[in-house]
Write a protein that holds these residues in place. Structure first.
Motif, PDB file in Angstrom:
ATOM      1  N   THR A 153       0.836  -1.214   0.000  1.00  0.00           N
ATOM      2  CA  THR A 153       0.000   0.000   0.000  1.00  0.00           C
ATOM      3  C   THR A 153       0.858   1.247   0.000  1.00  0.00           C
ATOM      4  O   THR A 153       0.574   2.227  -0.702  1.00  0.00           O
ATOM      5  CB  THR A 153      -0.926  -0.019   1.213  1.00  0.00           C
ATOM      6  OG1 THR A 153      -1.750  -1.182   1.161  1.00  0.00           O
ATOM      7  CG2 THR A 153      -1.798   1.219   1.243  1.00  0.00           C
ATOM      8  N   GLN A 154       1.928   1.210   0.818  1.00  0.00           N
ATOM      9  CA  GLN A 154       2.805   2.373   0.876  1.00  0.00           C
ATOM     10  C   GLN A 154       3.499   2.620  -0.472  1.00  0.00           C
ATOM     11  O   GLN A 154       3.674   3.760  -0.908  1.00  0.00           O
ATOM     12  CB  GLN A 154       3.833   2.164   1.987  1.00  0.00           C
ATOM     13  CG  GLN A 154       3.193   2.199   3.375  1.00  0.00           C
ATOM     14  CD  GLN A 154       4.089   1.597   4.425  1.00  0.00           C
ATOM     15  OE1 GLN A 154       5.181   1.149   4.103  1.00  0.00           O
ATOM     16  NE2 GLN A 154       3.621   1.582   5.650  1.00  0.00           N
TER      17      GLN A 154
ATOM     18  N   SER B 114       2.304   1.749  -3.419  1.00  0.00           N
ATOM     19  CA  SER B 114       1.278   2.252  -4.338  1.00  0.00           C
ATOM     20  C   SER B 114       0.992   3.718  -4.067  1.00  0.00           C
ATOM     21  O   SER B 114       0.766   4.503  -4.999  1.00  0.00           O
ATOM     22  CB  SER B 114       0.012   1.415  -4.170  1.00  0.00           C
ATOM     23  OG  SER B 114      -1.037   1.928  -4.951  1.00  0.00           O
ATOM     24  N   LEU B 115       0.992   4.120  -2.757  1.00  0.00           N
ATOM     25  CA  LEU B 115       0.743   5.517  -2.404  1.00  0.00           C
ATOM     26  C   LEU B 115       1.820   6.415  -3.005  1.00  0.00           C
ATOM     27  O   LEU B 115       1.523   7.493  -3.528  1.00  0.00           O
ATOM     28  CB  LEU B 115       0.720   5.655  -0.878  1.00  0.00           C
ATOM     29  CG  LEU B 115       0.542   7.078  -0.336  1.00  0.00           C
ATOM     30  CD1 LEU B 115      -0.798   7.644  -0.784  1.00  0.00           C
ATOM     31  CD2 LEU B 115       0.640   7.074   1.189  1.00  0.00           C
ATOM     32  N   ARG B 116       3.068   5.968  -2.952  1.00  0.00           N
ATOM     33  CA  ARG B 116       4.141   6.786  -3.524  1.00  0.00           C
ATOM     34  C   ARG B 116       3.949   6.947  -5.038  1.00  0.00           C
ATOM     35  O   ARG B 116       4.185   8.025  -5.595  1.00  0.00           O
ATOM     36  CB  ARG B 116       5.501   6.140  -3.218  1.00  0.00           C
ATOM     37  CG  ARG B 116       6.675   7.030  -3.611  1.00  0.00           C
ATOM     38  CD  ARG B 116       8.003   6.384  -3.264  1.00  0.00           C
ATOM     39  NE  ARG B 116       9.098   7.267  -3.621  1.00  0.00           N
ATOM     40  CZ  ARG B 116       9.616   8.188  -2.831  1.00  0.00           C
ATOM     41  NH1 ARG B 116       9.106   8.366  -1.623  1.00  0.00           N
ATOM     42  NH2 ARG B 116      10.620   8.955  -3.230  1.00  0.00           N
TER      43      ARG B 116
ATOM     44  N   ASP C 138       1.085   6.874  -6.586  1.00  0.00           N
ATOM     45  CA  ASP C 138      -0.053   7.773  -6.794  1.00  0.00           C
ATOM     46  C   ASP C 138       0.324   9.235  -6.594  1.00  0.00           C
ATOM     47  O   ASP C 138      -0.334  10.132  -7.132  1.00  0.00           O
ATOM     48  CB  ASP C 138      -1.195   7.415  -5.845  1.00  0.00           C
ATOM     49  CG  ASP C 138      -1.814   6.065  -6.189  1.00  0.00           C
ATOM     50  OD1 ASP C 138      -1.625   5.592  -7.333  1.00  0.00           O
ATOM     51  OD2 ASP C 138      -2.464   5.480  -5.299  1.00  0.00           O
ATOM     52  N   LEU C 139       1.353   9.477  -5.803  1.00  0.00           N
ATOM     53  CA  LEU C 139       1.774  10.843  -5.530  1.00  0.00           C
ATOM     54  C   LEU C 139       2.958  11.262  -6.396  1.00  0.00           C
ATOM     55  O   LEU C 139       3.656  12.213  -6.076  1.00  0.00           O
ATOM     56  CB  LEU C 139       2.129  10.982  -4.046  1.00  0.00           C
ATOM     57  CG  LEU C 139       0.977  10.714  -3.061  1.00  0.00           C
ATOM     58  CD1 LEU C 139       1.475  10.830  -1.627  1.00  0.00           C
ATOM     59  CD2 LEU C 139      -0.176  11.668  -3.310  1.00  0.00           C
TER      60      LEU C 139
ATOM     61  N   MET D 194      -0.297  14.901   2.004  1.00  0.00           N
ATOM     62  CA  MET D 194       0.160  13.522   1.844  1.00  0.00           C
ATOM     63  C   MET D 194       1.549  13.474   1.235  1.00  0.00           C
ATOM     64  O   MET D 194       2.402  12.666   1.642  1.00  0.00           O
ATOM     65  CB  MET D 194      -0.837  12.753   0.962  1.00  0.00           C
ATOM     66  CG  MET D 194      -2.205  12.552   1.615  1.00  0.00           C
ATOM     67  SD  MET D 194      -3.396  11.776   0.511  1.00  0.00           S
ATOM     68  CE  MET D 194      -2.656  10.168   0.316  1.00  0.00           C
TER      69      MET D 194
ATOM     70  N   VAL E  77       4.859  11.746   2.963  1.00  0.00           N
ATOM     71  CA  VAL E  77       5.679  10.731   2.289  1.00  0.00           C
ATOM     72  C   VAL E  77       7.112  11.219   2.142  1.00  0.00           C
ATOM     73  O   VAL E  77       8.073  10.477   2.351  1.00  0.00           O
ATOM     74  CB  VAL E  77       5.074  10.371   0.915  1.00  0.00           C
ATOM     75  CG1 VAL E  77       6.032   9.499   0.112  1.00  0.00           C
ATOM     76  CG2 VAL E  77       3.742   9.668   1.110  1.00  0.00           C
TER      77      VAL E  77
END
Length: 441
Positions: free
Chosen positions: A16-17, A19-21, A23-24, A84, A88
């Motif tokens: 998840t982490q 994927s979050l990176r 997405d950002l 966010m 990160v």
């Protein structure tokens, strides 16, 4: 199964982490957003990147990702995405990673120490269980030996006592077993948490760990282990069981009470002894006894004529409503010519009464006893082999106190009627040879 679930949770968190990176990440510069802005199509870009992308374009513009056409160059700041991105970016810094690693290390160490503590508790619980089983087995053998000396009609009484012992032992073992299981469960939960923390520690190497993982039970606690008084458990059954039973059916019991008499040669001059040597009274006036090396000269004491250095013996003393006295056993070689404190260190194992209701065991300092009633008769049990001196309320045979480390060598029953209050009539103490009543039940 739980461990696998914990590992899966950690893996999912790591994924998840990552994927979050992604997405950002800006699709134009392929780096984390800087001043992220959002187009009407909901796609985000760095403000500078999208501005450069549209530079020189006259008229309608398009989204670099979905190619959607916009009539004007319009975008807006998404403050949630900004926050966010900053989080990160901060989590990727060396300082943050080192701090997170330290937290992980400290938490793991805390769990390791707690695990060791619970493992030690488990070991102690097992030792206590072994001890109670060993003592219980010894007591069962002793109880059975006592009852083998009785006639057939007393077998029901034997079974009753053994059942009581079994229940008490079972109750203690159940308490310890519950504490043992709780400690094992605590260790199991700590091990699970440690696995989660170890997985998270590995995740820090990828630079994607944002926060500590959620533990199933971060504060594992186990109650204080139950106290185990082997001496109290032991003392209750290393007792004059034949005599206790005899109080219910005394005609079948052999032997009975020790037939004690007072030794007049040991009596302090203020103590008067009856002709049959079973009653002693303290008076203000002195009795003109012949000088004797065994006589107490400073303290109002007297011994029995019978001494013991082996076997098991029991006797009773009627104290009535006397407001003070001392009873017990004394070594043969105690100093009889000076004042000394009545304690095992001085060769005395005693029970005392002061002010009519203050009972104490003769330790140093005194051990104060809380009794529900004032005994009219005191029973003294001497087990020379076990080195045990125990005191009973002879009215109901309840245990008052027991010395676990009793005398070595020859001892004599000891008595002190104490100095009487001059305003009251002196009251005697009397050696009991036969019971005056039989217990009911």
């Amino acid at each position: 199964m739980a461990a696998a679930a914990a590992a899966a949770t950690t893996t999912a968190s790591s994924s998840t982490q990552g994927s979050l990176r992604e997405d950002l990440t800006c699709a134009i510069c392929c780096d984390l957003f800087r001043e992220p802005v959002m187009l009407a199509c909901m796609h985000h870009f760095c403000k500078a990147c999208i501005s450069r992308y549209w530079r020189g374009v006259q008229g309608p513009v398009t989204c670099p990702q979905c190619r959607r056409v916009f009539s004007t160059k319009h975008f807006q700041t998404n403050y949630l995405v900004v926050a966010m991105v900053e989080k990160v970016r901060a989590s990727s810094s060396d300082t943050y990673i080192k701090d997170l690693e330290k937290q992980l290390k400290d938490t793991l160490e805390s769990h390791r120490l707690k695990k060791e503590e619970y493992i030690n508790l488990i070991r102690k619980d097992k030792e206590k269980m072994d001890a109670i089983k060993r003592v219980g087995a010894e007591l069962q053998a002793r109880v059975q030996g006592e009852f083998r000396a009785l006639q057939q009609f007393l077998q029901d009484e034997e079974a009753c006592v053994l059942e009581q012992l079994r229940k008490e032992q079972e109750e203690v073992l159940e308490q310890l077993q519950r504490h043992l299981e709780a400690s094992k469960e605590a260790v199991k939960e700590l091990e699970q948490n440690m696995k989660v923390l170890q997985q998270a520690s590995i995740a820090t190497d990828n630079g994607v760990l944002v926060e500590l993982p959620q533990l199933s039970r971060p504060c594992v606690r186990v109650d204080t282990p139950p106290e185990l008084d082997i001496n109290a458990f032991n003392s209750k059954y290393i007792a004059p069981l034949q005599y206790i039973t005899w109080r219910k059916m005394f005609k079948s019991l052999k032997p009975g009470l020790a037939p004690l008499t007072f030794d007049v040669d040991t009596a302090h001059p203020s103590i008067s002894v009856s002709r049959d040597k079973t009653v002693a009274v303290e008076y203000d006036s002195m009795t003109s006894y012949k000088p004797h090396p065994k006589r107490f000269l400073q303290c109002v004491n007297i011994l029995a004529a019978q001494g013991f250095q082996s076997g098991r013996h029991y006797w009773e003393i009627a104290v009535g409503s006397k407001p003070k006295w001392d009873l017990g056993v004394a070594l043969e070689g105690v100093d009889r010519h000076t004042r000394i404190k009545l304690s095992p260190e001085s060769g005395y194992w005693t029970l005392r009464l002061r002010n009519g209701n203050e009972y104490s065991a003769g330790t140093q300092p005194w051990t104060r006893l809380q009794l529900g009633s004032c005994p009219q008769r005191i029973g003294v049990f001497l087990d020379c082999e076990e080195r045990r001196v125990s005191f009973y309320n002879a009215d109901d045979m309840s245990l008052l106190y027991s010395f676990a480390s009793g005398p070595r060598g020859k001892v004599f029953p000891f008595f002190s009627p104490c100095i009487s209050d001059t305003s009251q009539r002196p009251q005697p103490i009397q050696l009991i040879h036969y019971p005056t009543a039989v217990l009911s039940g």
